[in-house]
Every structure is written in C-alpha cells, then in structure tokens.
Design a protein around this motif. Structure first.
Motif, PDB file in Angstrom:
ATOM      1  N   LEU A 146      46.288 -39.209 -18.165  1.00  0.00           N
ATOM      2  CA  LEU A 146      46.501 -40.108 -17.124  1.00  0.00           C
ATOM      3  C   LEU A 146      47.251 -39.672 -16.062  1.00  0.00           C
ATOM      4  CD1 LEU A 146      45.585 -43.178 -16.022  1.00  0.00           C
ATOM      5  CD2 LEU A 146      47.488 -43.814 -17.580  1.00  0.00           C
ATOM      6  N   CYS A 147      48.432 -39.131 -16.256  1.00  0.00           N
ATOM      7  CA  CYS A 147      49.390 -38.673 -15.173  1.00  0.00           C
ATOM      8  C   CYS A 147      50.209 -37.249 -15.750  1.00  0.00           C
ATOM      9  CB  CYS A 147      50.279 -39.756 -14.837  1.00  0.00           C
ATOM     10  SG  CYS A 147      51.480 -39.353 -13.538  1.00  0.00           S
ATOM     11  N   GLN A 148      50.666 -36.434 -14.851  1.00  0.00           N
ATOM     12  CA  GLN A 148      51.432 -35.410 -15.474  1.00  0.00           C
ATOM     13  C   GLN A 148      52.327 -34.995 -14.431  1.00  0.00           C
ATOM     14  OE1 GLN A 148      51.395 -31.636 -15.160  1.00  0.00           O
ATOM     15  NE2 GLN A 148      50.520 -31.671 -13.176  1.00  0.00           N
ATOM     16  N   ALA A 149      53.428 -34.346 -14.655  1.00  0.00           N
ATOM     17  CA  ALA A 149      54.661 -33.494 -13.931  1.00  0.00           C
ATOM     18  C   ALA A 149      55.219 -32.577 -14.575  1.00  0.00           C
ATOM     19  CB  ALA A 149      55.619 -34.494 -13.499  1.00  0.00           C
ATOM     20  N   SER A 150      55.336 -31.598 -13.618  1.00  0.00           N
ATOM     21  CA  SER A 150      56.095 -30.353 -14.288  1.00  0.00           C
ATOM     22  C   SER A 150      57.549 -30.319 -13.482  1.00  0.00           C
ATOM     23  CB  SER A 150      55.330 -29.197 -14.389  1.00  0.00           C
ATOM     24  OG  SER A 150      55.049 -28.547 -13.249  1.00  0.00           O
TER      25      SER A 150
ATOM     26  N   ARG B  52      55.768 -41.604 -11.167  1.00  0.00           N
ATOM     27  CA  ARG B  52      54.432 -41.343 -10.661  1.00  0.00           C
ATOM     28  C   ARG B  52      53.242 -42.309 -11.246  1.00  0.00           C
ATOM     29  NH1 ARG B  52      53.206 -35.036 -10.013  1.00  0.00           N
ATOM     30  NH2 ARG B  52      54.850 -35.465  -8.789  1.00  0.00           N
ATOM     31  N   LEU B  53      53.572 -42.337 -12.342  1.00  0.00           N
ATOM     32  CA  LEU B  53      52.576 -43.238 -13.386  1.00  0.00           C
ATOM     33  C   LEU B  53      52.576 -44.613 -12.839  1.00  0.00           C
ATOM     34  CD1 LEU B  53      50.487 -43.725 -15.729  1.00  0.00           C
ATOM     35  CD2 LEU B  53      52.591 -44.208 -17.074  1.00  0.00           C
ATOM     36  N   LEU B  54      53.602 -45.201 -12.705  1.00  0.00           N
ATOM     37  CA  LEU B  54      53.967 -46.552 -12.303  1.00  0.00           C
ATOM     38  C   LEU B  54      53.322 -46.834 -10.707  1.00  0.00           C
ATOM     39  CD1 LEU B  54      57.443 -47.736 -13.777  1.00  0.00           C
ATOM     40  CD2 LEU B  54      55.260 -47.964 -14.582  1.00  0.00           C
ATOM     41  N   GLN B  55      53.576 -45.778 -10.109  1.00  0.00           N
ATOM     42  CA  GLN B  55      52.916 -45.878  -8.659  1.00  0.00           C
ATOM     43  C   GLN B  55      51.488 -45.991  -8.674  1.00  0.00           C
ATOM     44  OE1 GLN B  55      53.150 -42.273  -5.909  1.00  0.00           O
ATOM     45  NE2 GLN B  55      54.370 -43.663  -4.385  1.00  0.00           N
TER      46      GLN B  55
ATOM     47  N   SER C 110      54.970 -39.123  -5.465  1.00  0.00           N
ATOM     48  CA  SER C 110      53.470 -38.747  -5.491  1.00  0.00           C
ATOM     49  C   SER C 110      53.362 -37.309  -5.419  1.00  0.00           C
ATOM     50  CB  SER C 110      52.758 -39.405  -4.258  1.00  0.00           C
ATOM     51  OG  SER C 110      53.564 -38.898  -3.136  1.00  0.00           O
ATOM     52  N   PRO C 111      52.064 -36.834  -6.212  1.00  0.00           N
ATOM     53  CA  PRO C 111      52.141 -35.273  -6.358  1.00  0.00           C
ATOM     54  C   PRO C 111      51.737 -34.651  -4.878  1.00  0.00           C
ATOM     55  CG  PRO C 111      50.031 -36.583  -7.008  1.00  0.00           C
ATOM     56  CD  PRO C 111      51.166 -37.458  -6.795  1.00  0.00           C
TER      57      PRO C 111
END
Length: 304
Positions: free
Chosen positions: A75-79, A108-111, A261-262
């Motif tokens: 659903l969402c990812q970050a590194s 990011r997910l909550l946004q 945001s990405p």
C-alpha cells in the motif's frame, strides 16, 4: 525412556513432505506469517495490514503491506535512501535513520488515505509509549476521532531476532509517533531494564536523536583519531559534528512532516548512442583463427 532410532526406510521417505521453498531458504517464518495475515471470518475479508521492516547492507526499508491469495500487495513504502532529500546524508542504517524511515512511511500512508490531518502523531519526541482506551479497546495513538478510527498495522520483523534495542523497534517507534496504531509496549525499546522492570524514556529519546553515535564519535576522536577518520569519513566530509546530531535529526523530522509525499519519478531514457559490435560469422571466426596461426608460424620461422 529408551532411545529410539529413526529408521529412514521406504515407509519414511514415502510419507516425506517437502517444506515450502521460502522455508527451505530460511526467508519466511510461516508460523509467524499465518498469525499476521489470517483475518477473522466475521470481518468479511477486510485486509490485515502489516508494517514490514527490513534492513539491507545499505538501507532501511519500511512497507505497509496486506496479503491476498495470490501474494502480497504494498500500500505504501519508504526507504532510508530518500532521507538525503530531507537533509540526512550519512548514517542511513542506524537506529535514528530507522526512526526517520518509520516516521516517513507513516506520514506518507496517512496522507494517502486522508488521515494525516486527523492523526498527527507525537510531534514532541519523548520516547514514551502512547495509549488511549476508547469504546472498550486500546489504541496506540494520542486521541481517537469519533468518525474515523486510526489506521492499525502489525509489526512484521521477518526472521530478524527481536532483541532489546534492535533497530527494528526504531522504525516501529517512528511509525507510531507518525500516527499509526501499532500494538506495542516498552519492553524491547532501548532503556528498558528487564531485571528492574523499569523503562528509561530519556535513554530511548537519546538513541532516537543519535546520542549513541555522537558519544562514539567523541570517544574515537580522543582515543584513536585514525580509526575516527576511517569510520566517520562521510561525517567529516559533510562537516557533521557530534554536538550537531540532535539538531540535525530534529530538522529532518520537521521536514518529513511538512512533505512526506514521494519524489516524482524520473522518465527513463535509454542511451542509444552505444552500439554493440556485430557478432562474427563462422567464416570470419575461422579466418581470424587462421590469421593468428599464420602470424605465429611466421614468428617461429624468423626465430629459426
């Protein structure tokens, strides 16, 4: 009780069942995965979300995933490779970087789901575990909105050992402070004493802001300057000192909350200038070999 030897005969091998491939490779703990993914039947196939935290040799990866019959969906990812965008260019795999990555994936997910204004999380990092009881249930957020419940996710550690102070729990704390509802307690956070059953939140806060890194930098600089130059070469190159780490991480937290945001994807353009050499035909290869033989024969005649 007598010792019984296991007879690996025809009856044994005829009943032998091969384990799953990812179990044979040591990549998946299926006992853990079943409990993280299996949902109650009365919840009508609602997905059970997981906060997946993985560490590579160079980065921290945090993902919000859920499982379907044909595989997982992200659903969402970050590194932590994204952290230089927020001003953190060194130490992208330590506890503090794991906290920043967890905070980034949470915001990011909550946004993305439209809950970033409702659940802002813990803006003042103090290391404490935040819980609230609402309608007979316990939520791990500051306050529960009457109309919209917090986004719940379960921590997925994979095959990593969950020792006290592990970096995985840094990502967990960052995601929890970012506004996600993740069930946890303080027993695996840095600062918890199992014998005394006491939790030092200030010690955990110091770890979040890189205090342990700063102490080691100061120690090495005084005791072994050559090793300090080797271990913290990137810190020295970027002119980052031990005293400035807390302000650096605090600034990174603010920037993540301001814009989680990405980054926009870059268009890929193939380099068509480079062309490979055409493959030689059979006749050309034979002629090439014959030319080498003739040259070698000519050299041997000259020597004689």
């Amino acid at each position: 009780m007598a010792f019984v030897r296991v007879q690996k005969n025809k009856a044994y091998f005829s009943r032998y069942q091969v384990k799953f491939r990812r179990r044979r490779e040591g990549k998946t703990d299926y006992r853990q995965r079943k409990r993280l993914c299996a949902q109650d039947k009365n919840k009508y196939q609602s997905p059970k979300y997981r906060l997946v935290v993985r560490f590579t040799n160079k980065q921290v990866i945090c993902q919000i995933a859920y499982s379907l019959i044909d595989g997982d969906r992200i659903l969402c990812q970050a590194s932590s490779n994204e952290l230089p965008r927020y001003g953190l260019t060194v130490g992208l795999k330590n506890y503090s970087a794991a906290y920043c990555t967890g905070l980034l994936v949470a915001r990011r997910l909550l946004q993305k789901v439209g809950l970033d204004d409702v659940y802002e999380g813990n803006t003042e990092v103090d290391g404490e575990v935040v819980t609230v009881d609402y309608d007979g249930a316990t939520y791990y957020v500051d306050d529960v909105d009457e109309d919209k419940r917090p986004f719940r996710a379960l921590l997925d550690v994979g095959c990593k050992a969950t020792t006290t102070g592990c970096r995985i729990f840094g990502a967990l704390k960052g995601a929890a402070d970012g506004g996600l509802d993740i069930p946890h307690n303080e027993k695996r956070f840095p600062g918890y004493d199992r014998d005394a059953k006491e939790y030092d939140a200030d010690m955990h806060r110091e770890r979040i802001f890189g205090g342990h890194v700063g102490e080691y930098m100061e120690y090495l600089e005084e005791e072994d300057n050559q090793k300090y130059q080797e271990c913290f070469a990137s810190y020295i190159e970027n002119e980052i000192e031990a005293d400035a780490l807390e302000d650096l991480y605090a600034e990174v937290h603010e920037k993540i909350r301001a814009d989680p945001s990405p980054s926009p994807k870059k268009d890929f353009k193939a380099n068509k200038e480079y062309k490979r050499k055409a493959k030689l035909t059979l006749e050309e290869r034979k002629a090439r070999v014959q030319a080498k033989k003739d040259a070698r024969a000519a050299e041997s005649d000259d020597e004689e």
